[in-house]
Design a protein around this motif. Structure first.
Motif, PDB file in Angstrom:
ATOM      1  N   CYS A 147       0.822  -1.203   0.000  1.00 30.14           N
ATOM      2  CA  CYS A 147       0.000   0.000   0.000  1.00 30.14           C
ATOM      3  C   CYS A 147       0.856   1.253   0.000  1.00 30.14           C
ATOM      4  O   CYS A 147       1.809   1.360   0.758  1.00 30.14           O
ATOM      5  CB  CYS A 147      -0.915   0.027   1.214  1.00 30.14           C
ATOM      6  N   LEU A 148       0.495   2.202  -0.860  1.00 32.44           N
ATOM      7  CA  LEU A 148       1.179   3.488  -0.863  1.00 32.44           C
ATOM      8  C   LEU A 148       0.808   4.267   0.387  1.00 32.44           C
ATOM      9  O   LEU A 148       1.628   4.972   0.966  1.00 32.44           O
ATOM     10  CB  LEU A 148       0.808   4.278  -2.120  1.00 32.44           C
ATOM     11  N   VAL A 149      -0.426   4.110   0.829  1.00 37.15           N
ATOM     12  CA  VAL A 149      -0.922   4.774   2.038  1.00 37.15           C
ATOM     13  C   VAL A 149      -1.509   3.691   2.938  1.00 37.15           C
ATOM     14  O   VAL A 149      -2.703   3.431   2.917  1.00 37.15           O
ATOM     15  CB  VAL A 149      -2.005   5.816   1.691  1.00 37.15           C
ATOM     16  N   PRO A 150      -0.682   3.040   3.753  1.00 36.39           N
ATOM     17  CA  PRO A 150      -1.153   1.871   4.506  1.00 36.39           C
ATOM     18  C   PRO A 150      -2.139   2.164   5.631  1.00 36.39           C
ATOM     19  O   PRO A 150      -2.972   1.341   5.938  1.00 36.39           O
ATOM     20  CB  PRO A 150       0.129   1.271   5.065  1.00 36.39           C
ATOM     21  N   ASP A 151      -2.094   3.337   6.234  1.00 41.56           N
ATOM     22  CA  ASP A 151      -2.948   3.593   7.400  1.00 41.56           C
ATOM     23  C   ASP A 151      -4.096   4.561   7.093  1.00 41.56           C
ATOM     24  O   ASP A 151      -4.503   5.330   7.935  1.00 41.56           O
ATOM     25  CB  ASP A 151      -2.110   4.088   8.578  1.00 41.56           C
ATOM     26  N   VAL A 152      -4.635   4.468   5.886  1.00 38.65           N
ATOM     27  CA  VAL A 152      -5.748   5.328   5.500  1.00 38.65           C
ATOM     28  C   VAL A 152      -7.021   4.876   6.217  1.00 38.65           C
ATOM     29  O   VAL A 152      -7.256   3.689   6.406  1.00 38.65           O
ATOM     30  CB  VAL A 152      -5.954   5.320   3.965  1.00 38.65           C
ATOM     31  N   VAL A 153      -7.827   5.840   6.642  1.00 43.11           N
ATOM     32  CA  VAL A 153      -9.105   5.554   7.285  1.00 43.11           C
ATOM     33  C   VAL A 153     -10.207   6.032   6.331  1.00 43.11           C
ATOM     34  O   VAL A 153     -10.291   7.215   6.025  1.00 43.11           O
ATOM     35  CB  VAL A 153      -9.225   6.271   8.653  1.00 43.11           C
ATOM     36  N   ILE A 154     -11.024   5.102   5.874  1.00 44.39           N
ATOM     37  CA  ILE A 154     -12.089   5.424   4.926  1.00 44.39           C
ATOM     38  C   ILE A 154     -13.379   5.636   5.701  1.00 44.39           C
ATOM     39  O   ILE A 154     -13.799   4.756   6.455  1.00 44.39           O
ATOM     40  CB  ILE A 154     -12.239   4.297   3.886  1.00 44.39           C
ATOM     41  N   PRO A 155     -14.007   6.816   5.547  1.00 44.23           N
ATOM     42  CA  PRO A 155     -15.271   7.074   6.257  1.00 44.23           C
ATOM     43  C   PRO A 155     -16.322   6.017   5.928  1.00 44.23           C
ATOM     44  O   PRO A 155     -16.342   5.466   4.825  1.00 44.23           O
ATOM     45  CB  PRO A 155     -15.695   8.448   5.721  1.00 44.23           C
ATOM     46  N   LEU A 156     -17.193   5.740   6.879  1.00 43.51           N
ATOM     47  CA  LEU A 156     -18.189   4.672   6.736  1.00 43.51           C
ATOM     48  C   LEU A 156     -19.052   4.808   5.486  1.00 43.51           C
ATOM     49  O   LEU A 156     -19.272   3.849   4.777  1.00 43.51           O
ATOM     50  CB  LEU A 156     -19.082   4.619   7.970  1.00 43.51           C
ATOM     51  N   LYS A 157     -19.575   5.989   5.225  1.00 41.34           N
ATOM     52  CA  LYS A 157     -20.492   6.154   4.100  1.00 41.34           C
ATOM     53  C   LYS A 157     -19.807   6.759   2.874  1.00 41.34           C
ATOM     54  O   LYS A 157     -20.462   7.329   2.013  1.00 41.34           O
ATOM     55  CB  LYS A 157     -21.672   7.021   4.526  1.00 41.34           C
ATOM     56  N   PHE A 158     -18.495   6.603   2.778  1.00 45.11           N
ATOM     57  CA  PHE A 158     -17.747   7.154   1.652  1.00 45.11           C
ATOM     58  C   PHE A 158     -18.075   6.402   0.376  1.00 45.11           C
ATOM     59  O   PHE A 158     -18.097   5.181   0.339  1.00 45.11           O
ATOM     60  CB  PHE A 158     -16.243   7.071   1.916  1.00 45.11           C
TER      61      PHE A 158
END
Length: 137
Positions: free
Chosen positions: A32-43
């Protein structure tokens, strides 16, 4: 007993051929280029026109940023989903990026523009000239 030994021998040969359990893709974090990304629930990923590597990278970044405007403060999300708007050689370029090259959204924009800058420097073709509109002055 002989059949079991043959089976074990075949299994051993397969492990040698395949390299055991030491696969290059075993550690997902490294991929992963961005391993610790947090994706919003309703994204929901917006629909993007895919970038093929043949047009101006600056204009494309403007379009991407406008569509992702609601998430402008979340650099990791911008970086992570930039992959979704690429196709062809551009996606190959992105997947070959090392995480050591890109630490922020600004870094990603800089390397993207540097990679495809030659498209900005090219003269307009007939189709692009025809699509331009004439101003009053």
């Amino acid at each position: 007993m002989v059949e079991r030994e043959k089976f074990d021998h075949i299994g051993e040969r397969l492990r040698v051929i395949e390299g055991g359990r030491n696969y290059a893709f075993a550690d997902m974090v490294e991929l992963c280029l961005v391993p610790d990304v947090v994706i919003p629930l309703k994204f929901k990923v917006p629909d993007f026109d895919k970038y093929k590597g043949t047009t101006c990278p600056k204009n494309y970044l403007k379009m991407y940023c406008r569509k992702m405007g609601a998430y402008a403060k979340d650099e990791k999300l911008l970086m992570h989903f930039f992959l979704e708007c690429l196709i062809g050689v551009a996606i190959t370029w992105y997947t070959n990026l090392e995480s050591s090259q890109v630490h922020s959204w600004k870094d990603l924009m800089v390397v993207f523009i540097r990679q495809y800058q030659y498209n900005s420097d090219m003269a307009l073709d007939r189709m692009q000239l025809q699509n331009m509109c004439k101003r009053e002055h």
